[in-house]
Design an enzyme around this catalytic site. Sequence first.
Site, short mmCIF file in Angstrom:
data_model
loop_
_atom_site.label_atom_id
_atom_site.label_comp_id
_atom_site.label_asym_id
_atom_site.label_seq_id
_atom_site.Cartn_x
_atom_site.Cartn_y
_atom_site.Cartn_z
N GLY A 228 -18.47 -36.74 -18.49
CA GLY A 228 -19.25 -37.18 -19.73
C GLY A 228 -18.35 -36.76 -20.78
O GLY A 228 -18.58 -36.89 -22.01
N GLU B 297 -14.80 -26.43 -23.13
CA GLU B 297 -15.61 -25.34 -23.18
C GLU B 297 -15.55 -24.69 -24.67
O GLU B 297 -16.61 -23.82 -24.97
CB GLU B 297 -15.34 -24.36 -21.95
CG GLU B 297 -15.89 -25.03 -20.53
CD GLU B 297 -15.24 -24.51 -19.44
OE1 GLU B 297 -16.00 -23.66 -19.07
OE2 GLU B 297 -14.19 -24.74 -19.08
MO1 MOS Z 1 -16.56 -25.69 -16.14
S1 MOS Z 1 -18.17 -24.05 -16.36
O1 MOS Z 1 -15.33 -24.67 -15.20
O2 MOS Z 1 -17.09 -26.96 -15.49
#
Ligand code: MOS
Length: 709
Positions: free
Chosen positions: A472, A670
């Site tokens: 995604g 992230e």
């Molecule tokens: Mo991420 S939590 O390394 O998919």
Amino acid sequence: MTTTTTGTRAAKAVGTAHTRVEGRDKVTGAARYAGEIPFAGLAHGWLVLSTITRGRIRSVETEAVTGMPGVLMVLHHGNAPRVDTDYVGMLGMPPDPTVAVFQHDRVPHAGWPVALVVAETSEQAREAAEALVVRYEEEPHDVTFAGEYPDAHAVAGPSGAGVEEKGDLEAELAASDVVLDAVYSTPEEHHNSMEPHAVTALWDGGRLEVVDSNQGTLWVAGELANLFSLDPASVRVRSEHVGGGFGSKGVRAHQVAAVMAATALSRPVRVVMTRRQMFSLAGYRSPTTQRVRLGADAEGRLRALAHRCVSLTSTVYEFVESGAGPARVMYDAPAHHTANRVVPLDVPSPTFMRAPGEAPGSFALESALDELAEKCGVDPIELRLRNEPEVGPVSGLPFATRNLPACFREGARRFGWAGRDARPGVRREGRWLLGTGTAAASFGARAMPSTAAVTAEADGTFTVRINAADIGTGARTALTLVAADALEVPTGRVRVRIGDSDFGPAMIAGRSMGTRSWAWAVTAAAEELRERLVLSGVVPAEGITVRSDTTEAIGALTQKERHSFGAQFAEVAVDVSTGEVRVRRMLGVFAAGRIVNPLTARGQLVGGMTWGISMALHEEAVRDRRTGALYGPDLAGYHVSTNADVPVVEAEWVDDPDPDDPVGFKGIGEIGIVGAAAAIANAVWHATGVRHRSLPIRPDRVLTAGPHA
Ligand code: MOS
């Protein structure tokens, strides 16, 4: 034979906005997900999960359901084949025994898989699964995570996740002009992706074929090969479209159960987790209790920093939510102590969830910095700038780039931070108290070896094959832009094929390293191909293929601290008579290398920041001490931010070149969530004068938090 031209393209694709190459297929339904691809002779498995939290299975009463319409078999610990869990997988970790389904009669937590009912249709499987009687011997359980657990065990863990200490903490605290000692807590949180975990397994000509939704086909293939003692070459896993993963989509119970059933029945078997099953089987983020102690001189320069994070794990597996991690990157001090500790309870195994460690860790650390700024009477941004380290506080290594100050400067300018009145609880607008807050963010930006193949086709187009996963994020599109630039052709002449373990080794979509690692391998292969085509533009019918492997190039990169950084800003309004907190606007400014595709990058960062709103105000899974199971394990009971909760959220970035790095990209998967909850909590303090150290900042917590300024 045809002649292919390269080098005639005008503009660079990297850095320009590009809609997703598979976007049309997704919105028209042409894109098929793992749970909906048709197979001849497909059978459907339905998992049965334990209704007790701890004990033993006394009996699985299969006779009553094997005669039900369409039922083909019931797999359970009494008849399932043995699997091998004595190995270390691709991520350098042993398998979570939770994936080794039906191996014994022990139940270590609520929602433990105890059987798989397989039938001709999904409805028949479900009906029989719901009718299946399993009898248990129940034992007392403990699922309650509370407190600081002074005796919790330190973990050795990968990458020094346990304890890191330098300097005399007590002496530096005693010598400090300003001291903070505070405990922060975050709850159990779940990453329930829109597309549930889904797999179809079948044997085809002696090969195990697995069509799956995951973050790395070779990761899943490797785990299945190990578990079933198969030659890795005889396992093929494909994962073309993935509707979200967030860390949860590795190998899990459903894939193993599907392989067992497909083997026993010699036909394709599909297993899809239900939404409620995901709350037991898909992993989650552990709750944390974090004690932060800071000591500083009167100007706010740190003399002491201690961050101790306690999380929980299951009784069958040790997974550590390393909340003390960010302190090892962000701030230095003569005394610098960090520790991650873990407590086993009778709960499902937690797992990676977006920014594991950094998300809850940054809430505690960046809240504590805000509290220190208040005590020192120093602006929170200025306090952070005064504590910019020269080298990695724990590693001692230089930073490849550290453009955090630029993020704060640009963020402050855009957000309108200058002239902010630091006093809390003094801005009112009708029933609302208003406040602003900020926090810093960081996330690791390393790369992992990958291989890629780029083919010049006879028709003048190019095919890239790389075992990437687009969960995604827009990775497929990003790699299209990267390949087009390396080949010096327009993006329309490049097709990127991903998600197939037969494409060879590549990084998984994880730790924000996917696109960066894959882009490196794609660039290497595409550049070499372009050079070959310059020498001879003649392409035979079978095309010309160049393969790359970045193992050596990445190994040769100088050892440095490599991270993305960011500055988060939030403005909130708090109604202290109802306890309602509304985020009014958010801004994140990031230093995250070259941005490949501003359109999808913005989506990724804004998505992370939105999750930060969710984390700050809404998300909380609560366990019933008596039953050991969750209250309301579904998307009605588990509250996440939705449109009405999410106002103007803006993500921007600053230039962040890394001269050592030939790729120049960093991860942005992230970092968007890191620091976001702290910025909101800090804004709530600024609005009300009340510090919230426990997430989420629920209305009842606002109401009972005591006198507001
Ligand atoms: Mo991420 S939590 O390394 O998919």
